[in-house]
Design an enzyme around this catalytic site. Structure first.
Site, PDB file in Angstrom:
ATOM      1  N   LYS A 191       2.366  -7.460  -1.290  1.00 44.02           N
ATOM      2  CA  LYS A 191       2.268  -8.002  -2.641  1.00 44.02           C
ATOM      3  C   LYS A 191       3.089  -7.180  -3.626  1.00 44.02           C
ATOM      4  CE  LYS A 191      -1.969  -8.911  -3.827  1.00 44.02           C
ATOM      5  NZ  LYS A 191      -3.440  -8.958  -3.927  1.00 44.02           N
ATOM      6  N   GLN A 206      -2.242  -1.388   7.811  1.00 50.28           N
ATOM      7  CA  GLN A 206      -2.275  -2.253   8.993  1.00 50.28           C
ATOM      8  C   GLN A 206      -3.504  -1.954   9.849  1.00 50.28           C
ATOM      9  OE1 GLN A 206       0.636  -1.655  12.155  1.00 50.28           O
ATOM     10  NE2 GLN A 206       0.889  -3.871  12.325  1.00 50.28           N
ATOM     11  N   LEU A 259       2.360  -8.421  11.766  1.00 52.41           N
ATOM     12  CA  LEU A 259       1.090  -8.787  12.384  1.00 52.41           C
ATOM     13  C   LEU A 259       0.128  -7.606  12.305  1.00 52.41           C
ATOM     14  CD1 LEU A 259       2.259 -10.676  15.592  1.00 52.41           C
ATOM     15  CD2 LEU A 259       1.255 -11.670  13.525  1.00 52.41           C
ATOM     16  N   ASP A 310      -5.879 -10.525  -1.038  1.00 49.54           N
ATOM     17  CA  ASP A 310      -5.999 -11.971  -1.182  1.00 49.54           C
ATOM     18  C   ASP A 310      -5.730 -12.529   0.202  1.00 49.54           C
ATOM     19  OD1 ASP A 310      -6.225 -12.051  -4.074  1.00 49.54           O
ATOM     20  OD2 ASP A 310      -4.093 -11.606  -4.157  1.00 49.54           O
ATOM     21  N   THR A 320       6.925  -4.964  -3.748  1.00 50.54           N
ATOM     22  CA  THR A 320       8.160  -4.674  -3.028  1.00 50.54           C
ATOM     23  C   THR A 320       8.132  -3.226  -2.537  1.00 50.54           C
ATOM     24  OG1 THR A 320       9.355  -6.256  -4.392  1.00 50.54           O
ATOM     25  CG2 THR A 320      10.681  -4.631  -3.206  1.00 50.54           C
ATOM     26  N   HIS A 334      -6.249  -4.310  -3.179  1.00 54.64           N
ATOM     27  CA  HIS A 334      -6.499  -5.685  -3.622  1.00 54.64           C
ATOM     28  C   HIS A 334      -6.017  -6.610  -2.526  1.00 54.64           C
ATOM     29  CE1 HIS A 334      -5.873  -9.415  -6.118  1.00 54.64           C
ATOM     30  NE2 HIS A 334      -7.169  -9.180  -6.105  1.00 54.64           N
TER      31      HIS A 334
END
Length: 165
Positions: free
Chosen positions: A67, A84, A49, A20, A69, A18
């Site tokens: 999003k 990544q 990054l 955003d 922990t 998911h």
């Protein structure tokens, strides 16, 4: 526009992705959010990054925010590894395909929220789902999709997959 907003959900099971994201100019609210995300790290939320490989950050510069922990080294490795790689490739491919204009690579930044379920285990699925979700979210953001009209027209055309969780 100083801010474009995108969202996408791809996949299934614990590896579901998911995304955003916000895309905007460095000197606007997205630029501020970008800088704050890099400067405001906290335990379990290691923002990073997006890089194609070490020493090769994507353009537009993209910061990934967790999003969920991260509580184990395994979760951190999934964020710093397959997720990544997927986000970075999706950004680069979006520029290469003209979804994000190449000439705006230095003016724009992206803040990308990434969800990785704590029980996710299949790194290939994590990669593939996050790649597709990021590509979809970028395309939606840059096209201004969905429109208010589309949202209204489709508000009763299906259910959210996590509605009952």
């Amino acid at each position: 526009m100083s801010m474009f907003v995108g969202e996408a959900l791809v996949g299934e099971g614990n590896e579901v992705a998911h995304i955003d994201l916000l895309i905007g100019s460095k000197d606007g609210p997205v630029g501020t959010a970008f800088a704050n995300a890099l400067a405001s790290q906290s335990a379990g939320h290691s923002n990073l990054l997006a890089v194609v490989r070490p020493n090769l950050a994507v353009k537009p510069a993209t910061v990934m925010i967790t999003k969920v922990t991260l509580k184990t080294i395994g979760q951190a490795v999934q964020m710093f590894g397959p997720a990544q790689t997927a986000v970075a490739k999706a950004v680069v491919d979006s520029v290469a395909e003209g979804i994000i204009p190449k000439d705006q690579g230095e003016e724009l930044v992206i803040v990308c929220g990434v969800f990785i379920h704590p029980k996710a285990a299949d790194n290939k699925k994590i990669h593939d789902y996050n790649y597709e979700a990021t590509k979809q979210a970028i395309a939606s953001a840059m096209a201004g999709k969905p429109t208010a009209e589309e949202t209204i027209a489709q508000r009763d055309a299906g259910e959210h997959p996590f509605k009952n969780f």
